[in-house]
Design a protein around this motif. Structure first.
Motif, PDB file in Angstrom:
ATOM      1  N   HIS A  88       0.846  -1.198   0.000  1.00 51.65           N
ATOM      2  CA  HIS A  88       0.000   0.000   0.000  1.00 51.65           C
ATOM      3  C   HIS A  88       0.880   1.246   0.000  1.00 51.65           C
ATOM      4  O   HIS A  88       1.006   1.939   1.009  1.00 51.65           O
ATOM      5  CB  HIS A  88      -0.904  -0.048   1.240  1.00 51.65           C
ATOM      6  N   GLU A 112      -4.128  -0.137  -3.487  1.00 53.76           N
ATOM      7  CA  GLU A 112      -5.441   0.368  -3.085  1.00 53.76           C
ATOM      8  C   GLU A 112      -6.049   1.296  -4.138  1.00 53.76           C
ATOM      9  O   GLU A 112      -7.027   0.936  -4.795  1.00 53.76           O
ATOM     10  CB  GLU A 112      -5.364   1.100  -1.743  1.00 53.76           C
ATOM     11  N   TYR A 213     -14.322   6.778  -1.354  1.00 54.03           N
ATOM     12  CA  TYR A 213     -14.047   7.985  -2.151  1.00 54.03           C
ATOM     13  C   TYR A 213     -14.924   8.059  -3.395  1.00 54.03           C
ATOM     14  O   TYR A 213     -14.883   9.051  -4.120  1.00 54.03           O
ATOM     15  CB  TYR A 213     -12.580   8.010  -2.579  1.00 54.03           C
ATOM     16  N   HIS A 239     -10.368  -0.323  -0.067  1.00 52.63           N
ATOM     17  CA  HIS A 239     -10.738   0.605   1.002  1.00 52.63           C
ATOM     18  C   HIS A 239     -12.264   0.546   1.049  1.00 52.63           C
ATOM     19  O   HIS A 239     -12.932   0.908   0.096  1.00 52.63           O
ATOM     20  CB  HIS A 239     -10.222   2.002   0.660  1.00 52.63           C
ATOM     21  N   VAL A 272      -7.861  -3.081   2.997  1.00 53.33           N
ATOM     22  CA  VAL A 272      -6.702  -2.256   3.366  1.00 53.33           C
ATOM     23  C   VAL A 272      -6.934  -1.564   4.709  1.00 53.33           C
ATOM     24  O   VAL A 272      -8.074  -1.413   5.163  1.00 53.33           O
ATOM     25  CB  VAL A 272      -6.369  -1.210   2.273  1.00 53.33           C
ATOM     26  N   HIS A 273      -5.846  -1.157   5.319  1.00 59.60           N
ATOM     27  CA  HIS A 273      -5.795  -0.418   6.601  1.00 59.60           C
ATOM     28  C   HIS A 273      -7.020  -0.661   7.495  1.00 59.60           C
ATOM     29  O   HIS A 273      -7.829   0.234   7.727  1.00 59.60           O
ATOM     30  CB  HIS A 273      -5.550   1.077   6.390  1.00 59.60           C
ATOM     31  N   ASP A 383       0.511   2.651   3.496  1.00 61.01           N
ATOM     32  CA  ASP A 383      -0.398   3.694   3.000  1.00 61.01           C
ATOM     33  C   ASP A 383       0.368   5.002   2.830  1.00 61.01           C
ATOM     34  O   ASP A 383      -0.205   6.088   2.957  1.00 61.01           O
ATOM     35  CB  ASP A 383      -1.607   3.864   3.946  1.00 61.01           C
TER      36      ASP A 383
HETATM   37 ZN   LIG Z   1      -7.306   4.104   1.997  1.00 62.10          ZN
END
Ligand SMILES: [Zn+2]
Length: 504
Positions: A88, A112, A213, A239, A272-273, A383
């Protein structure tokens, strides 16, 4: 420790050596020999002193015996581990790549957000990187290419190839809201799926998503995109749709959408994260992910070792009652460019007038982050963002050393071997079915790529902070990429660019 071999075979070799020594000097067996390091290989649990012989960019010997190399480097007292693989990494320009190299990273992958167009992105990176690089085809840039009115801001699809967040036009792209808010119509959906396929045809490593997003993307759109991944035997790196604390429209809801899509399509899923996406729900989400895996779903996750996250101020996650949804207040939002903490007025002004502005949000709990870092199977990924005049979230410079120094050595949250596995072997395993190149990475074995990090376990630490985010890590003594030193005695070797493309 070396053990002397007493076999007659060895005696013959020594005699042969004496005979040869009287003639012209024989060519060395290896280009480089790394002597007396504590070799730690999470792939098989080896933790012992060995010498490593490297030839043509590959590991060709791992031995207790002395090896004959053109170049010999003594690393007694240091750990020799597979180079770190960052799944990432947004920031992949020279500045960020060197910071990552000094943090022990030998392969940085933008999984990502992904990239588009894919072939053009790889061409830009070729021959110019100290470390290996690669990317997924990104659903966000594909959605922009399909739905945004690029012409009205003087751009076309090819301008997206430099990546989104470091794109000088990102502010103008972020100011267009249709690719964020609108559901795709039938024609647009077809265009999105077609571009995802094109990206995979051009060698992308999987499909990347930032659903939070692209809030207008429907459940059907995401499900169909997972279908493209399934048809191509690649995984999705996602994400999730929401990172909120809410029961409906919160992080549990979001992870369930992804697990359902993975189950329904058979495509692999990497969330992710999990720290920043999961908030207070991290323990529940990890339980769900583990349970899904036991029940046959191909799913994994990652975390970065910080309690603050980072994004741009125009992001859809700030829509609505974000303070309640995210569990933060205006004063928890920081401008990394100056250290300024925002208030409502500044927040609203910046969001309206420069939506591409990068911010840091201080909002995660240390105990949740520590639990995710230590949780079996959870990978470490940075990230890391693009730096703007030396400023960004410090995770782009310190993620891997922070795990080794803070979580392993100081907090005893996990063992050194487990940490190394989360940074090298597990990410390689995650990708190797779709990306056969990754079978030669993340392990110390004969034939593996000579991507190695050599560090002092007593001193390794991150130095980058929110006020000084570009300070390189220390204790990372040597880093080799494809057999070439990119860090030597702690110093970056700025003339070297041995990084190669990781590509399907
Ligand atoms: Zn992210």
């Amino acid at each position: 420790m070396r053990t002397a071999s007493k076999s007659p075979f060895r005696l013959v070799l020594i005699m042969l050596g004496l005979i040869l020594a009287s003639g012209p000097a024989p060519a060395a067996d290896y280009d480089l020999v790394i002597n007396n390091g504590r070799v730690m290989n999470p792939a098989n649990g080896l933790d012992s002193v060995r010498n490593i012989g490297i030839r043509d960019g590959r590991i060709e010997a791992i031995s207790r015996d002395a090896l004959d190399g053109k170049q010999q480097v003594e690393v007694g007292g240091l750990v020799v581990a597979p180079g770190f693989i960052d799944l990432h990494a947004h920031g992949q320009r020279e500045f960020e790549s060197w910071l990552q190299a000094r943090d022990g990273v030998t392969t940085q992958l933008e999984m990502e957000a992904g990239v588009y167009p894919v072939a053009a992105w790889y061409e830009q990176r070729a021959g110019a990187s100290p470390i290996n690089y690669g990317a997924t085809v990104g659903h966000p840039p594909v959605r922009i290419a399909t739905m945004a009115d690029l012409k009205s801001i003087g751009l076309d699809e090819s301008d997206l190839a430099v990546g989104l967040l470091n794109n000088e036009h990102f502010g103008a792209i972020a100011a267009q809201r249709n690719w964020v808010e609108d559901p795709a119509n039938a024609e647009q959906l077809a265009g999105i799926l077609e571009r995802l396929q094109r990206g995979l045809d051009e060698g992308a490593l999987g499909i990347g998503f930032g659903i939070n997003y692209t809030a207008g993307a429907t459940r059907e759109e995401i499900y169909r995109a997972f279908g493209v991944a399934a048809a191509n035997n690649v995984s999705n790196f996602v994400h999730s749709r929401f990172g909120y604390e809410l029961e409906l429209g919160g992080s549990v809801d979001a992870v369930q959408e992804l697990l359902a899509n993975a189950a329904a399509t058979g495509a692999g899923l990497h969330i992710v994260h999990i720290g920043s996406s999961g908030g207070s729900r991290v323990p529940l989400l990890l339980e769900m992910i583990d349970s899904a895996r036991r029940n046959g779903i191909n799913v994994s996750t990652e975390v970065y070792p910080y309690t603050a996250w980072s994004t741009f101020i125009g992001a859809a996650l700030f829509d609505g009652d974000f303070r309640n949804n995210l569990g933060i207040d205006y004063g928890d939002i920081e401008l990394p460019s100056s250290g300024e903490r925002l208030n409502q007025e500044r927040f609203e002004l910046l969001r309206r007038e420069s939506p591409g502005t990068i911010i840091v949000g201080h909002g995660m709990k240390e105990d949740k982050v520590a639990a995710a870092v230590a949780h079996p199977g959870v990978m470490i990924a940075s990230d890391g963002m693009f730096y703007n005049e030396g400023r960004a979230h410090p995770r782009g410079a310190g993620t891997f050393s922070r795990v080794l120094g803070y979580y392993v050595r100081e907090k005893h949250a996990l063992s050194l071997m487990d940490a190394l596995g989360k940074m090298s072997y597990l990410p390689a395993k995650r990708l190797e079915n779709a990306v056969p190149q990754m079978k030669r990475k993340g392990r110390i074995e004969i034939g593996a790529d000579a991507d190695l990090v050599i560090f002092n376990p007593e001193t390794v630490r991150d130095n980058a902070t929110f006020s000084e985010p570009a300070l390189p890590s220390s204790g990372i003594e040597h880093v080799l990429v494809n057999g070439v030193f990119v860090v030597r005695n702690g110093a970056p070797q700025k003339d070297e660019s041995p990084g190669r493309a990781v590509r399907r």
